[in-house]
Design an enzyme around this catalytic site. Structure first.
Site, PDB file in Angstrom:
ATOM      1  N   LYS A 120       0.814  -1.221   0.000  1.00 34.15           N
ATOM      2  CA  LYS A 120       0.000   0.000   0.000  1.00 34.15           C
ATOM      3  C   LYS A 120       0.846   1.270   0.000  1.00 34.15           C
ATOM      4  O   LYS A 120       0.503   2.254  -0.650  1.00 34.15           O
ATOM      5  CB  LYS A 120      -0.945   0.003   1.201  1.00 34.15           C
ATOM      6  CG  LYS A 120      -1.893  -1.185   1.250  1.00 34.15           C
ATOM      7  CD  LYS A 120      -2.710  -1.356  -0.023  1.00 34.15           C
ATOM      8  CE  LYS A 120      -3.322  -2.736  -0.108  1.00 34.15           C
ATOM      9  NZ  LYS A 120      -3.340  -3.321  -1.460  1.00 34.15           N
ATOM     10  N   GLU A 204      -4.971  10.890   7.898  1.00 38.67           N
ATOM     11  CA  GLU A 204      -5.443  11.293   6.572  1.00 38.67           C
ATOM     12  C   GLU A 204      -6.823  11.903   6.675  1.00 38.67           C
ATOM     13  O   GLU A 204      -7.461  11.863   7.727  1.00 38.67           O
ATOM     14  CB  GLU A 204      -5.414  10.112   5.586  1.00 38.67           C
ATOM     15  CG  GLU A 204      -6.303   8.962   5.947  1.00 38.67           C
ATOM     16  CD  GLU A 204      -6.168   7.780   4.987  1.00 38.67           C
ATOM     17  OE1 GLU A 204      -5.085   7.539   4.426  1.00 38.67           O
ATOM     18  OE2 GLU A 204      -7.178   7.086   4.811  1.00 38.67           O
ATOM     19  N   HIS A 239     -17.674  -4.758   6.372  1.00 34.71           N
ATOM     20  CA  HIS A 239     -16.724  -4.121   5.451  1.00 34.71           C
ATOM     21  C   HIS A 239     -16.581  -4.888   4.147  1.00 34.71           C
ATOM     22  O   HIS A 239     -15.566  -4.804   3.470  1.00 34.71           O
ATOM     23  CB  HIS A 239     -15.347  -3.938   6.099  1.00 34.71           C
ATOM     24  CG  HIS A 239     -15.413  -3.136   7.356  1.00 34.71           C
ATOM     25  ND1 HIS A 239     -15.690  -1.796   7.349  1.00 34.71           N
ATOM     26  CD2 HIS A 239     -15.293  -3.489   8.652  1.00 34.71           C
ATOM     27  CE1 HIS A 239     -15.725  -1.349   8.592  1.00 34.71           C
ATOM     28  NE2 HIS A 239     -15.501  -2.357   9.399  1.00 34.71           N
ATOM     29  N   ARG A 296      -6.780  -9.094  -9.710  1.00 37.55           N
ATOM     30  CA  ARG A 296      -7.460 -10.370  -9.939  1.00 37.55           C
ATOM     31  C   ARG A 296      -8.792 -10.111 -10.613  1.00 37.55           C
ATOM     32  O   ARG A 296      -9.218  -8.973 -10.736  1.00 37.55           O
ATOM     33  CB  ARG A 296      -7.727 -11.049  -8.601  1.00 37.55           C
ATOM     34  CG  ARG A 296      -8.551 -10.159  -7.691  1.00 37.55           C
ATOM     35  CD  ARG A 296      -9.171 -10.834  -6.503  1.00 37.55           C
ATOM     36  NE  ARG A 296     -10.164  -9.972  -5.913  1.00 37.55           N
ATOM     37  CZ  ARG A 296      -9.939  -9.117  -4.899  1.00 37.55           C
ATOM     38  NH1 ARG A 296      -8.744  -9.022  -4.353  1.00 37.55           N
ATOM     39  NH2 ARG A 296     -10.911  -8.357  -4.441  1.00 37.55           N
TER      40      ARG A 296
END
Lengths: 504, 164
Positions: A120, A204, A239, A296
């Protein structure tokens, strides 16, 4: 058909996605090989493959995650290509690497692009350089509160403090104004230390009620990359999305074009090939931010296929074989509206608790524009070893409101008894006035569905009436209730032997 | 005419069934239902202006019924004792079981804790997901039989409660 793209393809997965990939292989006339664990001896994916190989005990580590065993299964059966599906090894760079070493074509991206996009922090830096919008915030952590204050000011309140090692909401704090920052920072660090043994946190911008919008991309080995428009995946529980649709009600043509161009930019910056998905968060003001790229085929790929008229698995195979993207991919348009509902073995009336059991009745919905991608059949046992997704129900209609009506009918038609599902819950989501109005966002279920009535008193009499007909009917329903009372193809077929290579 | 008594949750319903054309006429109290078998456990039921499409199967003593929007499980009163369900359920609220076999990943309460109804007690991991096991009723934790990392089945109680 002209010369075959591959001699034989091994599908390194199970259940509905393995079945789906094999359908794509069949469309190209390519024979397929299934791999299965001891728990999946009676599975649908094993039945529809041309050959099957037992790769180990039920535990995923010893079967579907066992690269060595899977590669040797491909070798034993003479496969020259391998499709990983989603989940399991699909995003593990060691699989494409092992394929390459074994001289087998991996139907997916290269190991380097996969590795980059799996990290990430690294991919964030790369995408910032490529000019793709990121959620404003700190690049790394700091011990200095002044750094947090500065980052919060430039991102604009509200902001969120997150644990670097985080997950599950631990060490997370939403901060709405500067006066709360110091306390929130201390609390987040404490919580992160308790939960993960590491108090590294970063900051953030906090997006309230964003939509999850993702773009499907396809890239070949000749420098061409296209996007196949968006999917909106905002309806989530735990989630994880359960209902997806395309087009999104939130995108204008102008916004769609900009996001699509950025999705292509992400894929190209990563040196990506084959099918992938670029995820964005879209806030209420119409600003969007790159989240991550999934390397994917996605669970929800069928809605794109319905609206764009492209078979993504077929395209994946062609790209892997080295063909350039066809002309039909250069003039794409969205036709109508598609919705997907995921059919999990879970109790929609009890907090989505996973449900296990034997499927004692199974009948699929039918009608124009209705598609079922399923990994289950009557008589099958749903056990505890794997992800509880059983099937996906997809509808396609000329417009959104017809698609909602059609999905409601299809969910009512879809009969699965013996394990619990969330069909009723999803019907209620689809027909909720806010969903009908297109006002979807990631905490939709928490905000709108937590107060729903779950009672079924009005239906008990009706159910008892049907039960009476079942009881009175002169069928061989033995009261002991052996497996014979379920309609299982396995009982009539007997042990599965054809084309088998068990235990070689 | 056949007569049945069904149990669903805490409710009991008496039904009587007679043949009617190709299907069955079921009478429950004042209500009459016309039910036509289609095939393989599927039934059509007249329901006001509409026809409802239902599925019904009996498996191991349980009637699984799907009414389109709602799925229910019923037992015959005569079977209920032998399979130990329904009627007895309210009596075992002091014992909390895992919903499925799995591994205990977290114990959220301690012995002597006062817990509220639906309060999470233990997290059991199965099918790659964490599943909270909640208190069926308010009470005091009397015993916890498993610790973090233990494998559990559905047969032995995880937690015992002392009900007020």
């Amino acid at each position: 058909m002209a010369s075959q793209l591959f001699k034989k393809i091994l599908v390194a997965n199970r259940s509905e996605i393995a079945v789906r990939v094999m359908r794509g292989c069949k469309a190209l006339g390519i024979p397929t090989v299934a791999v299965y664990s001891e728990a999946d001896a009676h599975s649908k994916h094993r039945m529809i493959a041309d050959q099957s190989v037992l790769i180990g005990p039920p535990s995923p580590r010893e079967s579907y995650l066992n690269i060595e065993r899977i590669i040797s299964a491909a070798r034993e059966t003479g496969c020259d290509a391998l499709h990983p599906g989603y989940g399991f090894l699909a995003e593990n760079p060691l699989l494409p690497k092992a394929c390459k070493e074994a001289g087998i074509v991996f139907i997916g991206p290269g190991a380097d692009a996969m590795r980059l996009l799996g990290n990430k922090v690294e991919s964030r830096v790369k995408m910032a350089d490529a000019g793709v919008p990121l959620i404003p915030g700190m690049k790394g952590s700091s011990a200095d509160i002044a750094q947090f204050e500065k980052a919060a000011e430039s991102a604009g309140y509200p902001v969120i403090i997150k644990a670097a090692a985080g997950g599950g909401g631990k060490g997370m704090r939403i901060v709405r104004e500067e006066s709360q920052l110091a306390d929130a920072l201390a609390a987040a660090r404490r919580e992160a230390m308790n939960a993960f043994g590491d108090d590294t946190v970063y900051l953030e911008k906090y997006l309230s009620d964003p939509r999850h919008i993702e773009f499907q991309v396809l890239a070949d080995h000749h420098g061409h990359c296209v996007h196949l428009f968006e999917r909106e995946c905002s309806i989530q529980r735990r989630h994880q999305t359960i209902i997806e649709e395309t087009p999104s009600t939130a995108l204008t043509d102008e916004l769609r074009a900009r996001m699509g161009a950025d999705a292509v930019r992400v894929a190209q910056a990563a040196g990506y090939t084959n099918a992938g998905t670029v995820e964005f968060l879209l806030d209420k003001s119409g600003k969007y931010y790159f989240l991550e790229m999934n390397t994917r085929i996605q669970v929800e790929h069928p809605i794109t296929e319905m609206v764009v008229g492209v078979d993504l698995v077929v395209e994946q195979i062609k790209v892997a074989a080295g063909l350039p993207l066809g002309d039909h991919l250069k003039k794409l348009s969205q036709r109508g509206h598609a919705i997907e509902c995921r059919i999990y073995a879970e109790d929609g009336e009890n907090n989505f608790m996973p449900s296990i059991g034997t499927i004692v009745h199974y009948s699929e919905p039918e009608g124009p524009g209705i598609r079922v991608d399923s990994g289950i059949m009557a008589g099958m046992d749903i056990g505890i070893h794997y992800d509880p997704i059983m099937a996906k129900l997809i509808v396609h209609a000329p417009d959104r409101s017809t698609a909602i009506a059609k999905m409601t009918d299809a969910l009512e038609q879809y009969k699965i008894l013996g394990v619990k599902t969330s069909r009723r819950f999803m019907i209620e989501v689809l027909n909720h006035p806010e969903f009908v109005a297109g006002r979807t966002y990631t905490s939709f279920i928490d905000d709108h569905m937590s107060a729903r009535a779950t009672g079924s008193d009005g239906h008990v009499a009706l159910a008892a009436a049907v039960a009476s007909a079942v009881a009175a009917a002169p069928v061989k329903v033995s009261s002991g209730g052996s497996r014979k009372s379920s309609v299982s193809p396995w009982e009539s077929v007997g042990a599965w032997q054809i084309g088998d290579t068990i235990g070689e | 005419m056949n007569k049945y008594q069904f149990i669903c949750g805490s409710g009991k319903l008496d039904t009587s069934v007679e043949k009617s054309g190709q299907g069955w006429r079921v009478t429950i109290g004042e209500s009459v239902y016309e039910i036509d078998p289609i095939h393989n456990g599927l039934f059509a039921i007249a329901n006001g202006e509409r026809r409802l499409f239902a599925a019904g199967v009996k498996h191991k003593g349980i009637y699984y019924i799907d009414l389109g929007r709602v799925q229910l499980e019923l037992t015959e009163a005569s079977d209920a004792a032998s399979i130990g369900v329904a009627d007895e359920q309210h009596k075992v609220k002091d014992k909390v079981f895992a919903p499925m076999p799995g591994r205990v990943v977290k114990v959220l309460v301690s012995v002597c804790d006062e817990v509220k109804e639906r309060q999470q007690l233990i997290i059991v991991e199965a099918m790659k997901m964490e599943n909270p096991v909640s208190a069926p009723a308010a009470g005091k934790v009397k015993a916890i039989h498993f610790a973090q990392g233990d494998q559990v089945d559905t047969e032995s109680p995880l937690v015992e409660l002392e009900l007020p």
